[in-house]
Write an enzyme that holds these catalytic residues in place. Sequence first.
Site, PDB file in Angstrom:
ATOM      1  N   LYS A  22       1.071  -1.106  -0.015  1.00  0.00           N
ATOM      2  CA  LYS A  22       0.114  -0.038   0.172  1.00  0.00           C
ATOM      3  C   LYS A  22       0.759   1.375   0.115  1.00  0.00           C
ATOM      4  CE  LYS A  22      -1.829   1.622   4.018  1.00  0.00           C
ATOM      5  NZ  LYS A  22      -1.358   2.968   4.412  1.00  0.00           N
ATOM      6  N   ASN A  23       2.055   1.305   0.893  1.00  0.00           N
ATOM      7  CA  ASN A  23       2.584   2.538   1.102  1.00  0.00           C
ATOM      8  C   ASN A  23       3.675   2.840   0.090  1.00  0.00           C
ATOM      9  OD1 ASN A  23       1.202   3.109   3.202  1.00  0.00           O
ATOM     10  ND2 ASN A  23       2.724   2.496   4.816  1.00  0.00           N
ATOM     11  N   ARG A  93      -4.132  10.700   4.438  1.00  0.00           N
ATOM     12  CA  ARG A  93      -3.104  11.752   4.233  1.00  0.00           C
ATOM     13  C   ARG A  93      -2.383  11.627   3.144  1.00  0.00           C
ATOM     14  NH1 ARG A  93      -2.050  14.342   8.722  1.00  0.00           N
ATOM     15  NH2 ARG A  93       0.081  14.584   8.035  1.00  0.00           N
ATOM     16  N   CYS A 117      -4.961  13.571  13.123  1.00  0.00           N
ATOM     17  CA  CYS A 117      -4.955  12.136  12.748  1.00  0.00           C
ATOM     18  C   CYS A 117      -4.868  11.405  14.158  1.00  0.00           C
ATOM     19  CB  CYS A 117      -3.408  11.876  11.967  1.00  0.00           C
ATOM     20  SG  CYS A 117      -3.099  10.137  11.839  1.00  0.00           S
ATOM     21  N   ARG A 122       1.352  14.781  12.966  1.00  0.00           N
ATOM     22  CA  ARG A 122       1.642  14.822  11.478  1.00  0.00           C
ATOM     23  C   ARG A 122       1.350  16.001  10.680  1.00  0.00           C
ATOM     24  NH1 ARG A 122      -0.939   9.226   9.306  1.00  0.00           N
ATOM     25  NH2 ARG A 122       1.039   9.179   7.992  1.00  0.00           N
ATOM     26  N   ASP A 307       4.820   0.763  11.981  1.00  0.00           N
ATOM     27  CA  ASP A 307       3.825   0.263  11.400  1.00  0.00           C
ATOM     28  C   ASP A 307       3.431  -1.156  11.968  1.00  0.00           C
ATOM     29  OD1 ASP A 307       3.174   2.327  10.273  1.00  0.00           O
ATOM     30  OD2 ASP A 307       3.466   1.694   7.984  1.00  0.00           O
ATOM     31  N   ILE A 329       8.298   7.421  16.580  1.00  0.00           N
ATOM     32  CA  ILE A 329       8.048   7.807  15.297  1.00  0.00           C
ATOM     33  C   ILE A 329       6.522   8.878  15.607  1.00  0.00           C
ATOM     34  CG2 ILE A 329       7.454   7.800  12.837  1.00  0.00           C
ATOM     35  CD1 ILE A 329      10.334   6.626  13.864  1.00  0.00           C
ATOM     36  N   ARG A 400      -8.509  -0.428   4.863  1.00  0.00           N
ATOM     37  CA  ARG A 400      -7.767   0.557   4.318  1.00  0.00           C
ATOM     38  C   ARG A 400      -6.244  -0.108   3.908  1.00  0.00           C
ATOM     39  NH1 ARG A 400      -7.121   6.031   7.095  1.00  0.00           N
ATOM     40  NH2 ARG A 400      -5.775   6.226   5.492  1.00  0.00           N
TER      41      ARG A 400
HETATM   42  C1  EPZ Z   1       4.408   6.926   6.103  1.00  0.00           C
HETATM   43  O1  EPZ Z   1       3.650   8.136   6.767  1.00  0.00           O
HETATM   44  C2  EPZ Z   1       3.595   5.923   5.975  1.00  0.00           C
HETATM   45  N1  EPZ Z   1       2.307   6.173   5.047  1.00  0.00           N
HETATM   46  C3  EPZ Z   1       2.983   5.567   7.673  1.00  0.00           C
HETATM   47  O2  EPZ Z   1       2.077   4.354   7.373  1.00  0.00           O
HETATM   48  C4  EPZ Z   1       4.182   4.997   8.282  1.00  0.00           C
HETATM   49  O3  EPZ Z   1       3.454   4.978   9.573  1.00  0.00           O
HETATM   50  C5  EPZ Z   1       5.245   6.406   8.204  1.00  0.00           C
HETATM   51  O4  EPZ Z   1       5.552   6.749   6.977  1.00  0.00           O
HETATM   52  C6  EPZ Z   1       6.332   5.902   8.919  1.00  0.00           C
HETATM   53  O5  EPZ Z   1       7.132   5.026   8.367  1.00  0.00           O
HETATM   54  C7  EPZ Z   1       2.422   6.044   3.797  1.00  0.00           C
HETATM   55  O6  EPZ Z   1       3.553   5.601   3.467  1.00  0.00           O
HETATM   56  C8  EPZ Z   1       1.251   6.630   3.263  1.00  0.00           C
HETATM   57  P1  EPZ Z   1       6.519  10.404   8.129  1.00  0.00           P
HETATM   58  P2  EPZ Z   1       4.112   9.560   6.670  1.00  0.00           P
HETATM   59  O7  EPZ Z   1       6.402  11.822   7.284  1.00  0.00           O
HETATM   60  O8  EPZ Z   1       4.906   9.574   5.456  1.00  0.00           O
HETATM   61  C9  EPZ Z   1       6.797  13.883  11.506  1.00  0.00           C
HETATM   62  C10 EPZ Z   1       0.243   2.871   7.997  1.00  0.00           C
HETATM   63  O9  EPZ Z   1      -0.349   2.494   9.026  1.00  0.00           O
HETATM   64  N2  EPZ Z   1       6.710  15.035  10.155  1.00  0.00           N
HETATM   65  O10 EPZ Z   1       7.702   9.462   7.886  1.00  0.00           O
HETATM   66  O11 EPZ Z   1       3.169  10.460   7.009  1.00  0.00           O
HETATM   67  C11 EPZ Z   1       5.321  13.174  11.619  1.00  0.00           C
HETATM   68  O12 EPZ Z   1       4.621  14.090  12.129  1.00  0.00           O
HETATM   69  C12 EPZ Z   1       0.921   4.381   7.743  1.00  0.00           C
HETATM   70  O13 EPZ Z   1       0.291   2.479   6.814  1.00  0.00           O
HETATM   71  C13 EPZ Z   1       6.950  16.169  10.731  1.00  0.00           C
HETATM   72  O14 EPZ Z   1       6.991  16.697  11.904  1.00  0.00           O
HETATM   73  O15 EPZ Z   1       5.229   9.534   7.884  1.00  0.00           O
HETATM   74  C14 EPZ Z   1       5.995  11.726  12.257  1.00  0.00           C
HETATM   75  O16 EPZ Z   1       6.071  12.139  13.535  1.00  0.00           O
HETATM   76  C15 EPZ Z   1       0.564   5.093   9.017  1.00  0.00           C
HETATM   77  N3  EPZ Z   1       6.682  17.246   9.731  1.00  0.00           N
HETATM   78  C16 EPZ Z   1       7.193  11.542  11.684  1.00  0.00           C
HETATM   79  O17 EPZ Z   1       7.697  13.021  10.905  1.00  0.00           O
HETATM   80  C17 EPZ Z   1       6.803  16.798   8.227  1.00  0.00           C
HETATM   81  O18 EPZ Z   1       6.563  17.698   7.244  1.00  0.00           O
HETATM   82  C18 EPZ Z   1       7.554  10.584  10.609  1.00  0.00           C
HETATM   83  O19 EPZ Z   1       6.354  10.710   9.394  1.00  0.00           O
HETATM   84  C19 EPZ Z   1       6.471  15.140   8.040  1.00  0.00           C
HETATM   85  C20 EPZ Z   1       6.554  14.481   8.993  1.00  0.00           C
END
Ligand code: EPZ
Length: 420
Positions: A22-23, A93, A117, A122, A307, A329, A400
């Site tokens: 998915k991701n 998202r 969220c 996030r 995850d 995370i 999802r």
């Molecule tokens: C991806 O989300 C995945 N989703 C998530 O999977 C996964 O948990 C996550 O990466 C971490 O591995 C998809 O790929 C669609 P991040 P993403 O940006 O990209 C902070 C699932 O269950 N952050 O790496 O949104 C954020 O708040 C899902 O399949 C900022 O502060 O995750 C978080 O604490 C849930 N500012 C951390 O970084 C930003 O601009 C990591 O988020 C961006 C992120």
Amino acid sequence: MDKLLIEGGHRLDGVLRISGAKNSALPILCATLLTDQPVTIANAPHLHDVTTMIELLGCLGAEVVIDEKMRVEVSARQLKSLRAPYDLVKTMRASFLVMGPLLARFGRAEVSLPGGCAIGSRPVDQHLKGFEALGARIEVLDGYVTANVDGQLKGADIVMDLVTVGGTENLMMAAVLAQGTTRIINAAKEPEIVDLGHMLNSMGAQVSGHGTSVVTIQGVEALHGCEYKVMPDRVETGTYLIAVAATGGHVRLERTAPETLGAVLAKLTLAGCELETGPDWIELSMHGRRPKAVDIETAVYPGFPTDMQAQFLAMNAIADGTSTISETIFENRFMHVQEIMRLGARIELHGSSVAIVHGVAKLHAAPVMATDLRASFSLVVAALVAEGRTLIDRIYHIDRGYETIEEKLQQLGASVQRVS
Ligand code: EPZ
């Protein structure tokens, strides 16, 4: 609203085929917007999130055709809108990932801010900071982020303040059509980033270093169509391994990618699982043993994935011994704990980032409610080992991210029914 009714106590045993990731599929579908030629995506999983992304592409004006094997052909020759509406972004998202491709190809994008969220705040500040570094003007108005560029984006060095998967993906997609060279420094190294890099290169992009902390993108004038096969889902793989291990069972998972699961396989070995891997398969045997408690701390790749934290916690709930689970995370990813405790688990929460799990020999069925995608599956793991019939409510979260969950579990001998 659909619910899952699970009768626990059956030892899982069998063979499963793992679905496409998915991701990985979600950013790859966004990348199809980068060209006016048709792009075919194979191995896309049949999931609600993928359908939402296809709906978003359609609402922008792309033509999407899906065949019976879930090969998705996207033709974004002409778009009719550069606006991703709130309705679609709030339900998923990952919709925010259309911003990079739209901005790169059309010089403008309007995308709703994702909002709150269940697993934490996030923000998308790192995405926006990166677009600005590439020359975009960013405005936030009426809940929408608008990005504009006069002419073309210009390559730049972008130093990410933290490692973000989505941020790295969005900026990679923005930079492929920029003038000159972009370096994303402190980039995410997740396998899904590598998959996106490969896909962009199949479209004629010049991306290198994907999978390391510095991704370099040499901008090109235009990208062309391609056919690309999405990588196997490492989270689905890890989830089924954990579910089977918790029941003391045995499974062979096919069409997967063991090399993307190093940290998870290492922890499962410590939990007492016997593991064997081949180029695209993993076999796990537990021989009826109860798992041993294992500490985990989530981290960016190649660390233990957030995850899979919830599912591992559920296994630790019935493991022999006490374990510490640290979530680093997301700020609020322990919503499943209260629900698993309804089944008799003994867990102490220390603030919002540490859970101490005292393994108990038995869990007992109770009605529970799913709160987010992975948390939902942790309830499935707990229900599979609990005595009696557990009813899990709000399983739309599971749909999802897990393809045909009840069929896959039934294939392993679980007693699972979808009820409404
Ligand atoms: C991806 O989300 C995945 N989703 C998530 O999977 C996964 O948990 C996550 O990466 C971490 O591995 C998809 O790929 C669609 P991040 P993403 O940006 O990209 C902070 C699932 O269950 N952050 O790496 O949104 C954020 O708040 C899902 O399949 C900022 O502060 O995750 C978080 O604490 C849930 N500012 C951390 O970084 C930003 O601009 C990591 O988020 C961006 C992120």
